[in-house]
Design an enzyme around this catalytic site. Structure first.
Site, mmCIF file in Angstrom:
data_model
loop_
_atom_site.group_PDB
_atom_site.id
_atom_site.type_symbol
_atom_site.label_atom_id
_atom_site.label_comp_id
_atom_site.label_asym_id
_atom_site.label_seq_id
_atom_site.Cartn_x
_atom_site.Cartn_y
_atom_site.Cartn_z
ATOM 1 N N ASP A 39 -13.255 -13.774 13.523
ATOM 2 C CA ASP A 39 -12.596 -13.054 12.443
ATOM 3 C C ASP A 39 -11.926 -11.781 12.960
ATOM 4 O OD1 ASP A 39 -11.824 -12.550 9.848
ATOM 5 O OD2 ASP A 39 -13.719 -11.615 9.279
ATOM 6 N N HIS A 56 -3.071 -14.119 16.007
ATOM 7 C CA HIS A 56 -3.708 -15.419 16.268
ATOM 8 C C HIS A 56 -3.532 -15.828 17.730
ATOM 9 C CE1 HIS A 56 -4.786 -15.992 12.154
ATOM 10 N NE2 HIS A 56 -3.552 -16.092 11.715
ATOM 11 N N LEU A 150 -20.403 -28.571 28.616
ATOM 12 C CA LEU A 150 -20.293 -27.885 27.342
ATOM 13 C C LEU A 150 -19.607 -28.756 26.296
ATOM 14 C CD1 LEU A 150 -20.329 -25.244 25.565
ATOM 15 C CD2 LEU A 150 -18.069 -24.751 26.574
#
Length: 260
Positions: A39, A56, A150
């Site tokens: 955020d 972004h 991962l």
């Protein structure tokens, strides 16, 4: 082996990651699953009189660094909240940019993902994702599905309430078809109807930007997750901040409702 998302940048993120003393993790336990609410991109851009799209883009660069670091410390699962079901309400230009950002990211780095032994998985409703974006997402999932390192899980077009409602629909279908009985419907079986039932619940939820809310993220899965909130806006979040969160997690007493 190539380094996932290594690239030339104007700041020193790459240098910081390269100099991170991974041996310092000998004295702490890295949780199996970390989930992150990324955020603050818009506020970061506003503070600098930049467009939200530029915020972004910087947020995506931060994500590159975090994913690479999580791979290095042998984290098993990293789930990031990239685009919620509510984000469709944002301006069309911003939504289109986010769709293109994900598409371009995977289009450019899919080889590095595969070579880095990272498995990409998408968590969410794929039904109304634009075809071009969905195509590259599914390509990344397919080409990395046999990777054993991962698991990089991207919550995209995701909503916790929608996931639970969808699971309820699937259970109703199974009951209607006679595949399960009423006695079969319990917490464990309900979990099996979620989007990614094989993925364990997050141990640690991290939210940047200081906001103290869940935002419809992993509502079923975070029942006993530990929370760690940082005032740092996402584009400024660094691997050392993740280290701080993990160290704090190590000091938590996880009782799961019991008494110790």
């Amino acid at each position: 082996m190539s380094t996932f998302f290594n690239r030339n940048k104007s700041n020193s993120d790459s240098e910081q990651i390269g100099s991170e003393d991974l041996e310092s993790f000998d004295d702490i336990i890295v949780p199996d699953h970390i989930a992150m609410i990324m955020d603050g991109n818009g506020r970061w851009a506003k503070q600098r009189e930049l467009s939200r799209s530029e915020g972004h883009l910087e947020g995506a660069k931060t994500l590159y660094s975090i994913v690479d670091f999580c791979r290095k410390i042998n984290l098993k699962y990293l789930t990031v909240y990239a685009f919620s079901t509510e984000n469709w309400l944002r301006p069309k230009s911003e939504v289109n940019f986010l769709m293109s950002l994900l598409k371009n990211m995977f289009n450019k780095y899919i080889k590095e993902i595969v070579d880095g032994n990272i498995r990409v998985r998408i968590l969410g409703d794929k039904n109304n994702i634009p075809k071009a974006t969905l195509s590259i997402i599914e390509k990344a999932e397919k080409q990395s599905e046999n990777n054993t390192g991962l698991q990089f899980i991207i919550a995209f077009n995701y909503g916790g309430r929608r996931e639970i409602a969808n699971a309820a629909k699937e259970i109703a279908k199974a009951y209607s078809n006679g595949d399960i009985s009423l006695n079969d419907i319990n917490e464990d079986n309900f979990h099996n109807y979620l989007y990614l039932p094989d993925v364990p619940d997050p141990d640690l939820i991290i939210r940047s930007s200081g906001e103290m809310r869940i935002s419809n993220f992993l509502l079923w899965q975070l029942a006993y997750s530990e929370f760690w909130v940082s005032d740092i806006l996402w584009p400024d979040f660094k691997p050392e901040n993740l280290v701080e969160a993990i160290r704090d997690f190590n000091n938590r007493d996880r009782r799961y409702g019991g008494i110790k």
